[in-house]
Design a protein around this motif. Structure first.
Motif, PDB file in Angstrom:
ATOM      1  N   ARG A   8       0.847  -1.175   0.000  1.00 42.17           N
ATOM      2  CA  ARG A   8       0.000   0.000   0.000  1.00 42.17           C
ATOM      3  C   ARG A   8       0.889   1.233   0.000  1.00 42.17           C
ATOM      4  NH1 ARG A   8      -4.767  -0.903   4.270  1.00 42.17           N
ATOM      5  NH2 ARG A   8      -5.767   0.555   2.837  1.00 42.17           N
ATOM      6  N   GLY A   9       0.268   2.388  -0.123  1.00 43.97           N
ATOM      7  CA  GLY A   9       1.050   3.616  -0.169  1.00 43.97           C
ATOM      8  C   GLY A   9       0.734   4.536   0.982  1.00 43.97           C
ATOM      9  N   PRO A  10       1.307   4.315   2.147  1.00 44.10           N
ATOM     10  CA  PRO A  10       1.038   5.200   3.286  1.00 44.10           C
ATOM     11  C   PRO A  10       1.786   6.516   3.136  1.00 44.10           C
ATOM     12  CG  PRO A  10       2.737   3.639   3.882  1.00 44.10           C
ATOM     13  CD  PRO A  10       2.295   3.267   2.477  1.00 44.10           C
ATOM     14  N   VAL A  11       1.299   7.538   3.837  1.00 42.53           N
ATOM     15  CA  VAL A  11       2.097   8.750   4.018  1.00 42.53           C
ATOM     16  C   VAL A  11       3.348   8.338   4.781  1.00 42.53           C
ATOM     17  CG1 VAL A  11       2.213  10.993   5.171  1.00 42.53           C
ATOM     18  CG2 VAL A  11       0.105  10.291   3.997  1.00 42.53           C
ATOM     19  N   LEU A  12       4.507   8.739   4.302  1.00 40.18           N
ATOM     20  CA  LEU A  12       5.772   8.336   4.922  1.00 40.18           C
ATOM     21  C   LEU A  12       6.386   9.525   5.646  1.00 40.18           C
ATOM     22  CD1 LEU A  12       7.929   6.125   5.326  1.00 40.18           C
ATOM     23  CD2 LEU A  12       9.011   6.941   3.209  1.00 40.18           C
ATOM     24  N   ILE A  13       6.512   9.413   6.970  1.00 44.36           N
ATOM     25  CA  ILE A  13       7.124  10.455   7.796  1.00 44.36           C
ATOM     26  C   ILE A  13       8.516   9.992   8.186  1.00 44.36           C
ATOM     27  CG2 ILE A  13       6.959  11.820   9.911  1.00 44.36           C
ATOM     28  CD1 ILE A  13       3.955  11.150   9.949  1.00 44.36           C
ATOM     29  N   VAL A  14       9.509  10.793   7.873  1.00 47.75           N
ATOM     30  CA  VAL A  14      10.886  10.477   8.260  1.00 47.75           C
ATOM     31  C   VAL A  14      11.255  11.366   9.438  1.00 47.75           C
ATOM     32  CG1 VAL A  14      13.280  10.376   7.503  1.00 47.75           C
ATOM     33  CG2 VAL A  14      11.426   9.871   5.883  1.00 47.75           C
ATOM     34  N   GLY A  15      11.462  10.747  10.595  1.00 48.37           N
ATOM     35  CA  GLY A  15      11.802  11.489  11.808  1.00 48.37           C
ATOM     36  C   GLY A  15      10.750  11.296  12.874  1.00 48.37           C
ATOM     37  N   GLY A  16      11.162  10.667  13.982  1.00 48.86           N
ATOM     38  CA  GLY A  16      10.212  10.364  15.052  1.00 48.86           C
ATOM     39  C   GLY A  16      10.393  11.223  16.281  1.00 48.86           C
ATOM     40  N   GLY A  17      10.889  12.457  16.105  1.00 47.88           N
ATOM     41  CA  GLY A  17      11.017  13.377  17.236  1.00 47.88           C
ATOM     42  C   GLY A  17       9.672  13.918  17.653  1.00 47.88           C
ATOM     43  N   LEU A  18       9.684  15.025  18.365  1.00 42.27           N
ATOM     44  CA  LEU A  18       8.445  15.561  18.919  1.00 42.27           C
ATOM     45  C   LEU A  18       7.437  15.917  17.840  1.00 42.27           C
ATOM     46  CD1 LEU A  18       9.947  17.927  21.677  1.00 42.27           C
ATOM     47  CD2 LEU A  18       9.086  15.601  21.975  1.00 42.27           C
ATOM     48  N   VAL A  19       7.883  16.549  16.763  1.00 43.67           N
ATOM     49  CA  VAL A  19       6.959  16.968  15.705  1.00 43.67           C
ATOM     50  C   VAL A  19       6.556  15.790  14.828  1.00 43.67           C
ATOM     51  CG1 VAL A  19       6.692  18.430  13.656  1.00 43.67           C
ATOM     52  CG2 VAL A  19       7.761  19.353  15.719  1.00 43.67           C
ATOM     53  N   GLY A  20       7.522  14.953  14.439  1.00 36.54           N
ATOM     54  CA  GLY A  20       7.204  13.801  13.600  1.00 36.54           C
ATOM     55  C   GLY A  20       6.231  12.850  14.272  1.00 36.54           C
ATOM     56  N   ALA A  21       6.439  12.594  15.569  1.00 39.03           N
ATOM     57  CA  ALA A  21       5.533  11.717  16.313  1.00 39.03           C
ATOM     58  C   ALA A  21       4.147  12.344  16.419  1.00 39.03           C
ATOM     59  CB  ALA A  21       6.099  11.430  17.696  1.00 39.03           C
ATOM     60  N   SER A  22       4.086  13.651  16.653  1.00 38.26           N
ATOM     61  CA  SER A  22       2.800  14.336  16.749  1.00 38.26           C
ATOM     62  C   SER A  22       2.032  14.258  15.428  1.00 38.26           C
ATOM     63  CB  SER A  22       3.005  15.802  17.139  1.00 38.26           C
ATOM     64  OG  SER A  22       3.613  15.921  18.413  1.00 38.26           O
ATOM     65  N   LEU A  23       2.740  14.434  14.317  1.00 36.15           N
ATOM     66  CA  LEU A  23       2.096  14.340  13.008  1.00 36.15           C
ATOM     67  C   LEU A  23       1.567  12.932  12.763  1.00 36.15           C
ATOM     68  CD1 LEU A  23       1.325  15.372  10.220  1.00 36.15           C
ATOM     69  CD2 LEU A  23       3.679  14.924   9.480  1.00 36.15           C
ATOM     70  N   ALA A  24       2.350  11.922  13.110  1.00 38.27           N
ATOM     71  CA  ALA A  24       1.910  10.537  12.925  1.00 38.27           C
ATOM     72  C   ALA A  24       0.623  10.270  13.702  1.00 38.27           C
ATOM     73  CB  ALA A  24       3.017   9.582  13.364  1.00 38.27           C
ATOM     74  N   ILE A  25       0.554  10.780  14.920  1.00 37.09           N
ATOM     75  CA  ILE A  25      -0.640  10.583  15.747  1.00 37.09           C
ATOM     76  C   ILE A  25      -1.826  11.329  15.145  1.00 37.09           C
ATOM     77  CG2 ILE A  25      -1.653  11.089  18.008  1.00 37.09           C
ATOM     78  CD1 ILE A  25       1.275  10.739  19.126  1.00 37.09           C
ATOM     79  N   ALA A  26      -1.607  12.568  14.694  1.00 37.29           N
ATOM     80  CA  ALA A  26      -2.697  13.357  14.115  1.00 37.29           C
ATOM     81  C   ALA A  26      -3.249  12.690  12.861  1.00 37.29           C
ATOM     82  CB  ALA A  26      -2.203  14.772  13.798  1.00 37.29           C
ATOM     83  N   LEU A  27      -2.379  12.112  12.036  1.00 38.38           N
ATOM     84  CA  LEU A  27      -2.848  11.417  10.844  1.00 38.38           C
ATOM     85  C   LEU A  27      -3.597  10.142  11.209  1.00 38.38           C
ATOM     86  CD1 LEU A  27       0.222  11.917   8.478  1.00 38.38           C
ATOM     87  CD2 LEU A  27      -2.024  12.998   8.284  1.00 38.38           C
ATOM     88  N   ASP A  28      -3.154   9.462  12.252  1.00 37.98           N
ATOM     89  CA  ASP A  28      -3.874   8.268  12.717  1.00 37.98           C
ATOM     90  C   ASP A  28      -5.277   8.649  13.192  1.00 37.98           C
ATOM     91  OD1 ASP A  28      -3.570   5.277  13.662  1.00 37.98           O
ATOM     92  OD2 ASP A  28      -4.464   6.363  15.347  1.00 37.98           O
TER      93      ASP A  28
END
Length: 406
Positions: A8-28
């Motif tokens: 599948r083609g997920p949105v790919l976030i590179v970087g799991g710091g404070l902002v990257g993790a927050s974005l991943a959660i918001a997209l979830d």
């Protein structure tokens, strides 16, 4: 060994710091399939951005963290900021901001970065539309018709991932930014920031302090148990000597720089130094790619705007992606860049201009600076603007950070 491509083609976030993790959660939360590539293992002691800094979280930031389910894991360790005092050593002007003037219970909250990191990790564990690769490293990207094909090295080998939207959330020295061919302007302030905790003689009363001087800014942030987070900026040429000071010498320096508003400072915690640079990407977007957080802009820590600005990046992007059929569409990314421009440019200009002007050792500037501070303190429209922007409401904020009726 090469792992077969993701089907599948997920949105790919590179970087799991404070902002990257927050974005991943918001997209979830938005129901968007997402993959998060984290260079560090998913532990608070492994992630570099989950460090010993004490973050001053703007009110809008806490609203946003609450909207994506992070704040429930973090609120216990947070301390409300009900008042802010801004001044310059040796000059008569000052600004006093109070939550009640804005009709709210707090202007923001102080939270150690490590505790916010732990809250993000707990919330990431609850996500259902998110895949996490950690520890993992992005090695290469190449464009194709529908997006980007990424080569990610994990403990099991190299994995090929196709994504319709590549997000660079990988910090100041962003690998993604470089591979996209996006340049960046860098300004070295020639300063080093030292952070630690101290215990003042008098109660902080939920007040935060920002004090400027020729040597740079110093801040004191309220923490639980009468403690305060001390943020002390020194010229880079003095960093080694300051790092070598014993506790008594360091406290004497901090006392001289901050003053005696809270009485004698005591019981310093371990000190951590950070060199200060301003790094601004020349643009935020590329075809089917976008930069957020420190990969897009790293600002001077004056005013504590770094993570606050980065979270507004993340939540604005998540809001737009959630409403789109194609997360990497050209129009969507253009809309993102346009929406972020006023907040981004205004915040960067404020932080850069303030440190340059407020710390410039020119005696003739003293009365002008004092009059400017007095105007911000005494002229209601100016004070209202300062309060609103200080709470993180600038430009067109993402809906997640807006105030909600009780």
């Amino acid at each position: 060994m090469t792992v077969p491509p993701s089907p599948r083609g997920p949105v790919l976030i590179v970087g799991g710091g404070l902002v990257g993790a927050s974005l991943a959660i918001a997209l979830d939360v938005a129901g968007v399939d997402t993959m998060l590539v984290e260079a560090a293992a998913p532990r608070t002691d492994a992630q570099p951005s989950y460090d010993e800094r004490n973050l001053a979280l703007a009110r809008a930031t806490v609203n946003g963290l609450e909207a994506i389910g992070v704040w429930t894991h973090a609120r216990e360790g947070a301390t409300a900021i009900e008042r802010i005092h801004v001044s310059r050593a040796g000059e008569f002007g000052s600004v006093r901001l109070q939550a009640r003037e804005a009709g709210v219970d707090a202007l923001g909250w102080t939270l150690p970065a490590r505790e916010l990191g732990a809250a993000l990790l707990r919330r990431l564990d609850e996500c259902t539309r998110l895949q996490r690769l950690a520890p993992a490293t992005l090695e290469a990207i190449e464009p194709f018709a529908e997006g980007w094909r990424a080569q990610v090295r994990t403990g099991e080998g190299v994995r090929q991932i196709d994504t319709p939207l590549l997000v660079g959330a990988d910090g100041t020295g962003s690998f993604v930014r470089g591979r996209l061919g996006i340049g960046a302007e860098t300004f070295d302030y020639g300063q080093t920031l030292f952070v630690c905790t101290v215990t003042p003689e008098r109660e902080h009363g939920h007040r935060a302090y920002e004090r400027f001087s020729d040597e740079g800014p110093v801040a004191l942030l309220p923490l639980a148990g009468r403690r305060c987070g001390l943020v002390l900026t020194v010229p880079g040429s003095q960093a080694e000597a300051v790092a070598a000071m014993d506790d008594a010498q360091y406290l004497a320096l901090a006392q001289r720089r901050f003053g005696w508003r809270l009485g004698r400072l005591a019981r310093p915690g371990k000190r951590f130094p950070y060199a200060i640079q301003r790094v601004a990407a020349n643009r935020l977007i590329a075809p089917r790619a976008v930069l957020v957080g420190n990969a897009a802009q790293t600002v001077h820590p004056i005013g504590a705007q770094g993570f606050n600005l980065g979270l507004r990046d993340a939540l604005t992007l998540a809001e737009l992606v959630a409403a789109a059929a194609d997360p990497g569409a050209e129009r969507l990314l253009a809309t993102y860049a346009a929406r972020r421009a006023p907040d981004r440019e205004g915040t960067m200009a404020m932080s850069h201009g303030l440190v340059q002007l407020a710390c410039l050792p020119q005696p003739w500037l003293a009365p002008l600076r004092s009059l400017a501070l007095l105007a911000c303190d005494r002229v209601p429209p100016l004070k209202h603007a300062v309060l609103r922007r200080g709470m993180g409401f600038r430009g067109q904020p993402p809906r997640a950070v807006l105030e909600r009726a009780p």
